[in-house]
Motif scaffolding. Structure first.
Motif: not given
Length: 379
Positions: A227, A229, A328-329, A372-373
């Motif tokens: 996660v 960045p 994000t997750r 982002p992932d």
């Protein structure tokens, strides 16, 4: 504001992206308190050092088409963006739409520019090829050695030194609580959900956190490796010259190794280096010499301009130089960082996407490519 509500939206970072996101969220009337946390002073960091180009066409080399689409969308949004900020701030923010000229002097540069020009034409981007004499008719201060140029009437610029203070005032007008000298050390997570941040040794509860901390986004603790960045700093040295009465350049002038922007505050911005130097923000003689020589080669009349200041910014760069925008997750953790050289350009559309995503759950297709992932499987 109590600062204890689980419904707080906390925006981490007070640069152009963080300020724009917080302000846009406040305009959406979400009914939730919005707190912006800035480690130093809001609007005084790397964004203030930026040149302020709104130049999606000039920046469109052979990049991912998603970059070009998002950049053009942001350019189309800019007039209303600065108008809305001006209304909320009670001070005018001007969008300069004089266009930009990209010049080539040496034969290799002309050939390289021709390839870029043909690519832009094939992509239906608004560019015009000029001979050297045609370029000097538009911008007489160009050196006689310019042999070819591209004129891009579509490009514009803003002055970050006007935009950023206006954004700070606009945020306050809309009820955003701005906390300065508020260094976030950790994101607090329970299970797979954010619950707050640790700031200056204290806990601030939050139901949503938007990470906009630029080059420092990856330094905040509390996130698992998948996660965090993947953002690194890229040093950019920039020079500000003081305009004299006889300095007549009116357009943004760009070349393969430097750019030059006349500003409405009486300065001329000359930049910029692009250096992998970690978090070292020290200006160097070699960096300043390089940008001055390359700018002088295009516009010789800068030779006698007084130097006002030398500045350094740490641009937040990702592996592909595209931003990280979206959820994000971790439930409640949203990112808006990694904008590299394009924070000023991408501010309107980034803020729109984040505000829409938080209020409706739909971040929009235009930022899907900036998830982002997207690097997770490549780590």
């Amino acid at each position: 504001m109590s600062g204890s509500s689980k419904q707080n939206i906390v925006v981490v970072g007070g640069g152009v992206i963080g300020l724009s996101v917080a302000w846009r969220l406040a305009r959406e009337n979400t009914g939730r308190d919005i707190v912006l946390l800035e480690a130093a002073r809001a609007g005084e960091g790397t964004s203030r050092v930026a040149a302020g180009m709104i130049a999606p066409i000039a920046e469109a080399g052979f990049e991912d088409p998603n970059f070009i689409r998002f950049a053009r969308l942001s350019r189309e949004r800019y007039r209303s963006f600065v108008a809305e900020i001006s209304d909320d701030a009670g001070t005018p923010v001007r969008l300069d739409e004089e266009g930009s000229i990209i010049v080539a002097i040496h034969r290799d540069d002309v050939e390289a520019m021709r390839r870029v020009y043909e690519y832009r034409r094939s992509a239906d981007l608004p560019v015009e090829w000029l001979s050297g004499s045609q370029a000097r008719e538009i911008e007489p201060t160009l050196t006689p050695r310019v042999s070819a140029a591209m004129f891009i009437a579509y490009d514009g610029q803003v002055n970050p030194r006007v935009l950023l203070p206006a954004l700070v005032r606009a945020c306050k007008t809309r009820g955003v609580e701005i906390r300065e000298n508020a260094s976030v050390s950790r994101v607090l997570i329970e299970g797979d959900t954010v619950v707050g941040v640790e700031v200056n040794g204290e806990t601030l509860d939050a139901g949503t956190i938007v990470l906009c901390a630029g080059a420092w986004s990856g330094k905040i603790l509390g996130l698992s490796a998948d996660v965090v960045p993947p953002v690194r700093p890229v040093r950019g040295q920039i020079l500000r010259l003081r305009r004299t009465a006889d300095f007549a350049t009116t357009h943004v002038v760009r070349g393969p190794r430097a750019y030059l922007l006349p500003k409405d505050d009486g300065t001329v911005v000359v930049g910029a280096t692009q250096e992998e130097a970690g978090f070292d923000a020290t200006p160097t003689a070699g960096g300043i010499k390089t940008i001055l020589e390359n700018a002088w080669e295009m516009v010789p009349s800068i030779y006698d301009l007084p130097i006002e200041r030398i500045e350094v910014g740490l641009r937040p760069a990702t592996r592909d130089h595209l931003p990280l925008i979206g959820p994000t997750r971790i439930r409640g953790l949203v990112m808006a960082t990694g904008h590299f050289r394009h924070g000023i350009l991408f501010a309107p559309t980034t803020a729109d996407a984040i505000a829409s995503g938080i209020t409706t759950g739909n971040f929009g297709e235009q930022v899907a490519a900036f998830a982002p992932d997207r690097f997770v499987n490549a780590r």
